[in-house]
Motif scaffolding. Structure first.
Motif: not given
Ligand code: DAH
Length: 345
Positions: A41-53
């Motif tokens: 849910k809130n893992g740092q990799l997850k946030s970075i992945q979202k930035m890819m958009g």
């Protein structure tokens, strides 16, 4: 967002993860780090992945490639740390399957004595109270003890080879008249009467329980091996009235206080007079053995003086008594060694 900023964020995360995972020292901390870096849910990799958009379309393939490398590296570092700490990254699953202490345990199954053995112990106990001690004799017998001393002459049908398991000894069998030392599987426990009297002086009061062998075809009531209880009481002035009392006391002890017995005239070479013994059950007289007063010829054969001593003897079938008590209807069931059957008794 620029590609540079994206890659910088990834590199920072990779460095931080590698450093903290190689230093982590307990399982709970490791789990915290796992959630922080790759938590779904809130893992740092997850946030970075979202930035890819927000990257340019032509920047995405190289960004994705780098992202996958960092994600795999972090996962490997987590696995390595878990292995080092002797656990998986999930702290609840410590080495191997969990034990559920609320499940019922496995009850060990205890064996017990075979119903025939139980019956034998019971019979010994009843006869012991009546003053009879237990003796044993061999199952491989000579013709002297199985026949001759019991007043069973050479031409008696009981000696028929079709009714006995004769053994070949030194090339001769026991039916060979020139082989007085011939052997057979004993066909009756009356042999023990002779063995006991040969070894001791009267008075004596014994029983002997054991296997006997006859080549009968097996059916619901016959088996080529079965058990008998032999009884013998020799003293001065032993009478048939005592024989009847002992057998009646035995029958009421074993079968129930309402049991009646009767004597029917019969013939056995080793008793005179001889009787068949029946007990009354289910509106029927059921035979349970033979008995009589020890024949003077038998007393003489073992060196007792028939003018001075008298005695009674009896022989009962153990299987019949056992089957009556446990309501078993087929003798073969006793010897099939099927624990599902035997377990019931
Ligand atoms: N031995 C006999 C049989 O196997 C049974 C028997 C009858 C035993 C009379 C005895 C006796 O001791 O007195 O058939």
């Amino acid at each position: 967002m620029s590609l540079l900023a994206f890659l910088t964020a990834l590199d920072t995360l990779a460095a931080e993860a590698s450093q903290s995972l190689s230093a982590v020292s307990d399982v709970e901390k490791l789990e915290e780090l796992r959630v922080r870096f790759i938590g779904a849910k809130n893992g740092q990799l997850k946030s970075i992945q979202k930035m890819m958009g927000s990257l340019q379309a032509d920047e995405r393939p190289s960004a994705g490639k780098r992202f996958n490398e960092v994600r795999d590296a972090v996962q490997s570092a987590i696995d390595a740390a878990a292995e080092r700490l002797g656990s998986e990254s999930q702290p609840s699953r410590v080495n191997g399957p969990m034990v559920d202490p609320t499940l019922p345990g496995l009850r060990p199954r205890l064996g017990h004595l075979h119903p025939i053995t139980q019956t034998i112990e019971h019979l010994k106990e009843i006869m012991g109270r009546l003053g009879f001690t237990t003796t044993e004799g061999p199952e491989i017998e000579d013709t002297w003890h199985n026949f001759v001393a019991l007043n069973i002459p050479e031409d008696h049908p009981a000696r028929d080879p079709l009714d006995n398991f004769y053994l070949t000894t030194a090339g001769k069998t026991a039916i060979d008249p020139a082989a007085p030392g011939g052997m057979l599987l004993r066909s009756q426990t009356s042999t023990v009467q002779i063995r006991v009297m040969e070894q001791s002086k009267p008075p004596l009061r014994i029983i002997s329980l054991g296997r006997v062998y006859r080549p009968d075809a097996a059916d619901a009531t016959h088996f080529p091996m079965f058990h008998q209880m032999e009884g013998l009481w020799v003293d001065r002035h032993v009478t048939m009235a005592q024989l009847k009392s002992v057998l009646r006391m035995f029958a009421t002890s074993y079968l129930g206080s309402d049991v009646h017995i009767r004597f029917r005239p019969s013939f056995f070479p080793f008793t005179e007079p001889s009787v068949e013994v029946d007990y009354f059950w289910n509106d029927n007289w059921v035979e349970f053995g033979g008995a009589g007063m020890v024949d003077p010829n038998v007393l003489s054969a073992v060196g007792y003086d028939p003018e001075e001593y008298s005695g009674f003897a009896f022989g009962l079938g153990v299987e019949r008594l056992c089957m009556r008590r446990f309501a078993i209807t087929d003798i073969r069931d006793l010897f099939r060694s099927d624990v599902r059957f035997l377990r019931q008794f």
